[in-house]
Each structure stands twice: as structure tokens, then as C-alpha cells.
Design a protein around this motif. Structure first.
Motif, PDB file in Angstrom:
ATOM      1  N   GLY A 204       0.786  -1.217   0.000  1.00  0.00           N
ATOM      2  CA  GLY A 204       0.000   0.000   0.000  1.00  0.00           C
ATOM      3  C   GLY A 204       0.819   1.269   0.000  1.00  0.00           C
ATOM      4  N   GLY A 205       2.155   1.136  -0.121  1.00  0.00           N
ATOM      5  CA  GLY A 205       3.018   2.300  -0.024  1.00  0.00           C
ATOM      6  C   GLY A 205       3.012   3.162  -1.271  1.00  0.00           C
ATOM      7  N   ASP A 206       2.996   4.481  -1.052  1.00  0.00           N
ATOM      8  CA  ASP A 206       3.003   5.439  -2.150  1.00  0.00           C
ATOM      9  C   ASP A 206       4.319   6.199  -2.273  1.00  0.00           C
ATOM     10  OD1 ASP A 206       0.486   5.033  -3.283  1.00  0.00           O
ATOM     11  OD2 ASP A 206      -0.489   6.229  -1.743  1.00  0.00           O
ATOM     12  N   GLY A 207       5.308   5.835  -1.474  1.00  0.00           N
ATOM     13  CA  GLY A 207       6.578   6.515  -1.589  1.00  0.00           C
ATOM     14  C   GLY A 207       7.365   6.491  -0.305  1.00  0.00           C
ATOM     15  N   PRO A 208       8.556   7.080  -0.310  1.00  0.00           N
ATOM     16  CA  PRO A 208       9.424   7.064   0.868  1.00  0.00           C
ATOM     17  C   PRO A 208       8.770   7.624   2.127  1.00  0.00           C
ATOM     18  CG  PRO A 208      10.646   7.774  -1.065  1.00  0.00           C
ATOM     19  CD  PRO A 208       9.210   7.689  -1.485  1.00  0.00           C
ATOM     20  N   SER A 209       7.832   8.563   1.985  1.00  0.00           N
ATOM     21  CA  SER A 209       7.176   9.121   3.175  1.00  0.00           C
ATOM     22  C   SER A 209       6.350   8.065   3.898  1.00  0.00           C
ATOM     23  CB  SER A 209       6.275  10.300   2.791  1.00  0.00           C
ATOM     24  OG  SER A 209       5.212   9.870   1.944  1.00  0.00           O
ATOM     25  N   GLU A 210       5.975   6.981   3.186  1.00  0.00           N
ATOM     26  CA  GLU A 210       5.247   5.875   3.801  1.00  0.00           C
ATOM     27  C   GLU A 210       6.143   4.648   3.965  1.00  0.00           C
ATOM     28  OE1 GLU A 210       1.638   5.131   1.660  1.00  0.00           O
ATOM     29  OE2 GLU A 210       0.893   7.169   1.962  1.00  0.00           O
ATOM     30  N   GLY A 211       7.440   4.837   3.804  1.00  0.00           N
ATOM     31  CA  GLY A 211       8.398   3.758   3.979  1.00  0.00           C
ATOM     32  C   GLY A 211       8.774   3.055   2.695  1.00  0.00           C
ATOM     33  N   GLY A 212       8.040   3.294   1.599  1.00  0.00           N
ATOM     34  CA  GLY A 212       8.362   2.642   0.340  1.00  0.00           C
ATOM     35  C   GLY A 212       7.153   2.536  -0.571  1.00  0.00           C
ATOM     36  N   PHE A 213       7.247   1.650  -1.557  1.00  0.00           N
ATOM     37  CA  PHE A 213       6.206   1.470  -2.563  1.00  0.00           C
ATOM     38  C   PHE A 213       5.764   0.015  -2.627  1.00  0.00           C
ATOM     39  CE2 PHE A 213       8.760   4.973  -4.349  1.00  0.00           C
ATOM     40  CZ  PHE A 213       7.784   5.875  -4.718  1.00  0.00           C
ATOM     41  N   ASP A 214       4.502  -0.198  -3.052  1.00  0.00           N
ATOM     42  CA  ASP A 214       4.168  -1.493  -3.635  1.00  0.00           C
ATOM     43  C   ASP A 214       4.196  -1.302  -5.157  1.00  0.00           C
ATOM     44  OD1 ASP A 214       1.750  -0.290  -4.304  1.00  0.00           O
ATOM     45  OD2 ASP A 214       0.536  -1.557  -2.997  1.00  0.00           O
ATOM     46  N   CYS A 215       3.864  -2.349  -5.913  1.00  0.00           N
ATOM     47  CA  CYS A 215       4.102  -2.297  -7.358  1.00  0.00           C
ATOM     48  C   CYS A 215       3.296  -1.196  -8.031  1.00  0.00           C
ATOM     49  CB  CYS A 215       3.823  -3.652  -7.998  1.00  0.00           C
ATOM     50  SG  CYS A 215       2.100  -4.206  -7.954  1.00  0.00           S
ATOM     51  N   SER A 216       2.003  -1.121  -7.738  1.00  0.00           N
ATOM     52  CA  SER A 216       1.176  -0.122  -8.411  1.00  0.00           C
ATOM     53  C   SER A 216       1.373   1.268  -7.822  1.00  0.00           C
ATOM     54  CB  SER A 216      -0.301  -0.516  -8.340  1.00  0.00           C
ATOM     55  OG  SER A 216      -0.715  -0.725  -7.002  1.00  0.00           O
ATOM     56  N   GLY A 217       1.809   1.349  -6.555  1.00  0.00           N
ATOM     57  CA  GLY A 217       2.152   2.644  -5.986  1.00  0.00           C
ATOM     58  C   GLY A 217       3.338   3.257  -6.713  1.00  0.00           C
ATOM     59  N   LEU A 218       4.312   2.408  -7.076  1.00  0.00           N
ATOM     60  CA  LEU A 218       5.476   2.893  -7.806  1.00  0.00           C
ATOM     61  C   LEU A 218       5.092   3.391  -9.196  1.00  0.00           C
ATOM     62  CD1 LEU A 218       8.552   3.230  -8.155  1.00  0.00           C
ATOM     63  CD2 LEU A 218       8.610   0.842  -8.948  1.00  0.00           C
ATOM     64  N   THR A 219       4.293   2.616  -9.921  1.00  0.00           N
ATOM     65  CA  THR A 219       3.944   3.026 -11.285  1.00  0.00           C
ATOM     66  C   THR A 219       3.037   4.254 -11.281  1.00  0.00           C
ATOM     67  OG1 THR A 219       2.204   1.323 -11.272  1.00  0.00           O
ATOM     68  CG2 THR A 219       4.293   0.758 -12.317  1.00  0.00           C
ATOM     69  N   GLN A 220       2.122   4.335 -10.305  1.00  0.00           N
ATOM     70  CA  GLN A 220       1.272   5.527 -10.218  1.00  0.00           C
ATOM     71  C   GLN A 220       2.115   6.770  -9.937  1.00  0.00           C
ATOM     72  OE1 GLN A 220      -1.245   6.372  -6.777  1.00  0.00           O
ATOM     73  NE2 GLN A 220      -3.002   6.574  -8.157  1.00  0.00           N
ATOM     74  N   ALA A 221       3.070   6.642  -9.003  1.00  0.00           N
ATOM     75  CA  ALA A 221       3.918   7.778  -8.649  1.00  0.00           C
ATOM     76  C   ALA A 221       4.799   8.191  -9.830  1.00  0.00           C
ATOM     77  CB  ALA A 221       4.782   7.444  -7.441  1.00  0.00           C
ATOM     78  N   ALA A 222       5.280   7.194 -10.581  1.00  0.00           N
ATOM     79  CA  ALA A 222       6.126   7.499 -11.738  1.00  0.00           C
ATOM     80  C   ALA A 222       5.356   8.325 -12.759  1.00  0.00           C
ATOM     81  CB  ALA A 222       6.638   6.207 -12.366  1.00  0.00           C
ATOM     82  N   TYR A 223       4.115   7.949 -13.016  1.00  0.00           N
ATOM     83  CA  TYR A 223       3.331   8.704 -13.995  1.00  0.00           C
ATOM     84  C   TYR A 223       2.802  10.022 -13.436  1.00  0.00           C
ATOM     85  CZ  TYR A 223       3.951   6.083 -18.135  1.00  0.00           C
ATOM     86  OH  TYR A 223       4.535   5.552 -19.259  1.00  0.00           O
ATOM     87  N   ARG A 224       2.617  10.084 -12.131  1.00  0.00           N
ATOM     88  CA  ARG A 224       2.273  11.377 -11.532  1.00  0.00           C
ATOM     89  C   ARG A 224       3.417  12.366 -11.756  1.00  0.00           C
ATOM     90  NH1 ARG A 224       1.968  10.007  -6.439  1.00  0.00           N
ATOM     91  NH2 ARG A 224      -0.212   9.367  -6.555  1.00  0.00           N
TER      92      ARG A 224
END
Length: 312
Positions: A204-224
Motif C-alpha cells: 500500500g506504499g506510495d513513496g518514501p514518506s510511507e516507507g516505500g512502494f508497492d508495485c502499483s504505488g510505484l507506477t502511479q507515482a512514476a506517472y504522476r
């Protein structure tokens, strides 16, 4: 409803920690088969390759290459060209005693002939194209081709000459179709994702502020970061498209999806070019880059969010 639960609603999206143990293990097995074990065989054949390689041999090179993670089908194909012009040589027997379409010494072939590949002869023989191509892939893998550790060394072990290595690499380069140049949005998404290498996987991670990413959190953040909004979970990202027809040449920034079926997407990765992708794979791991995995049985398809616009 917590933000973590909200992110998980509507799809699995590589969120496995909260699942029952059996389900988690099942999904983990799917992910394990999806990504790290696949090759760069996603490279589409160039027009030259389609004209030069007999269709049945091209299919064999593409089918056998995933036996060695990170090996492009273009390398065994180039060896097949250099050795016997893909089996067109009238005798396929060298003065040194090498035989068959991939020119094996019988003793060398024996070391790499098992297990018998699907469609191969039993007992295997270096005269059979299926047996020979699979054995060639295994020989290359054993000598440095796995995950691209030392491809030149692997080819040199096939024929101990630097000129031969250069010849094979030149042929292979001509067999792979050039990848489309990435758009500004795709470049931005890839650059963001590469900047996260080593970041921990967090469900469920969306980035370093939440400790890291899961797979779709990483791809969503990349496109954001590229100015494009895509949904949160892997299934929703797959459904949102735009999906690419099977066989379309991959381009950096494309999203690659894995799961049991098109309605059971469990993982997403971002293609970075050269047959490689970046993803947040599973609990206990970190964001990594590796083979794209598009030849894995669990691969379900590709989308191209950059086609929507974003940064230019």
C-alpha cells in the motif's frame, strides 16, 4: 476506512500482506514466475530478421531464450546464423567434428542436452533444431549470459575467438527491431522509477514518506511525476489502458501486467528499455530493475499511459 484499505479496494495490486497465508503464497508464486526468470525475448524481430530467419527457427529461438534469464533470443539466433545459416548449410558438419544446426561437438551437446525440451527428441540429438537450440541457450547461460553478467564471455565459450564474438553481436544487433524513442512523459516516468531503486517494498506504499512502494504505488507515482494520472491498483491500471495489441514493440514507459488472467492482475512493472523493467516486487524486497518478463506464462499484457500526453 483507512488510506491503506482504500488503496487495496478494487484490485489486488501486489498487496499480499493482508491476505490469508494460502492466497499470499499463491500470489507470491505467480510473481516469482512473472518477473525475475524471464528474458529479453520481448524484443520484436526486425524486418531483416523476419526475412532472414526461417519462421520455425525464429519461433524456436524465441521459445528457448527464456530458459536463460536475461538472454535475448537474438543471441542464439545470431549463433545459428553464424554457424549454419539457420540449418541451411547442406552438411552441417565441421572439420572439427561439430554437427547439427548449432554446431555442437557431441561431448559438449551431451552436457547441455537435458532436460529434453518440449518437442525435442528422446534421446536428444544435436541434429534436431529443438534440442540444439535449447542446448545452446543452456551453454550460453552457464558461461555468463544469465542476467547479462558477461555476454561476451558466454559467446566466446561457444567459439574461442574474439572475431566470432564480434560477428555474433553484430548479427544479433541487426535482428532486434529498434525500440521507439520514449516520449517526454515516458522518459519522466522512467527517470522517476529509476530514482527509486533500492526503496523498500511496502504494501500500500506510495513513496518514501510511507516507507516505500508497492508495485502499483510505484507506477502511479512514476506517472504522476510525468504529469499523467493513472489509477492506484494494478488491475485498475490495466483496465484503464490504453492497452497495446499483442506483439507491439515495447517502448520505455510502457506498463507490463502479470497475473492469472486479464481479470486477475496481481502485479505491474514499468518497462525501461532494452528488455528490462523496474518494479516493487514483494514484501521483504526493494525496488529493482531486471528482465522484463514478457515471456512468462503469467504475463497478461501492456498499456501505454504516455499516449495520453503529460510532459513534452
Amino acid at each position: 476506512m483507512s488510506s491503506l484499505v482504500t488503496k487495496a479496494v478494487g484490485g489486488i495490486g501486489c498487496a499480499v500482506l493482508g491476505l490469508p497465508l494460502l492466497a499470499a503464497l499463491t500470489i507470491a508464486a505467480l510473481l516469482g514466475s512473472a518477473l525475475p526468470g524471464a528474458s529479453m525475448s520481448a524484443a520484436a524481430p526486425s524486418k531483416h530478421a523476419l526475412a532472414d530467419i526461417p519462421p520455425h527457427m525464429l519461433a524456436l529461438y524465441q521459445r528457448a531464450a527464456p530458459e536463460c534469464p536475461g538472454l535475448s533470443w537474438t543471441i542464439p539466433a545470431a549463433i545459428g546464423k553464424a554457424e549454419t545459416d539457420h540449418g541451411r548449410h547442406p552438411t552441417m558438419r565441421s572439420s572439427a567434428g561439430a554437427i547439427g544446426p548449432m554446431q555442437f561437438l557431441p561431448s559438449t551437446f551431451k552436457a547441455y542436452a537435458h532436460p529434453v525440451p518440449p518437442g525435442g527428441k528422446n534421446p536428444p540429438t544435436p541434429w534436431d533444431p529443438v534440442d540444439a537450440i535449447y542446448a545452446a541457450v543452456r551453454l550460453l547461460c552457464a558461461n555468463g549470459a544469465k542476467n547479462g553478467r558477461n555476454l561476451r564471455r558466454a559467446i566466446w565459450h561457444y567459439n574461442h575467438a574474439d572475431w566470432y564474438v564480434n560477428k555474433v553481436l553484430k548479427i544479433a544487433d541487426g535482428y532486434g527491431a529498434a525500440e521507439p524513442a520514449p516520449t517526454g512523459a515516458a522518459s519522466a516516468a522512467v527517470a522517476f522509477a529509476l530514482g527509486q531503486l533500492g526503496t523498500p517494498y511496502v504494501w500500500g506504499g506510495d513513496g518514501p514518506s510511507e516507507g516505500g512502494f508497492d508495485c502499483s504505488g510505484l507506477t502511479q507515482a512514476a506517472y504522476r511525476a510525468a504529469g499523467i494520472t493513472i489509477p492506484r491498483v494494478a488491475q485498475a491500471q490495466y483496465d484503464a489502458g490504453p492497452r497495446l495489441p499483442n506483439g507491439t514493440q515495447l517502448a520505455p514507459g510502457d506498463l507490463l501486467f502479470f497475473g492469472a488472467g486479464p481479470h486477475s492482475i496481481t502485479h505491474v512493472a514499468l518497462y525501461t528499455g532494452g528488455g528490462r523493467s523496474i518494479d516493487a516486487p514483494r514484501p521483504g524486497a526493494v525496488v529493482r530493475q531486471g528482465p522484463a518478463g514478457t515471456s512468462a506464462p503469467s504475463f497478461q499484457g501492456t498499456t501505454r499511459p504516455a499516449a495520453r500526453g503529460g510532459r513534452t
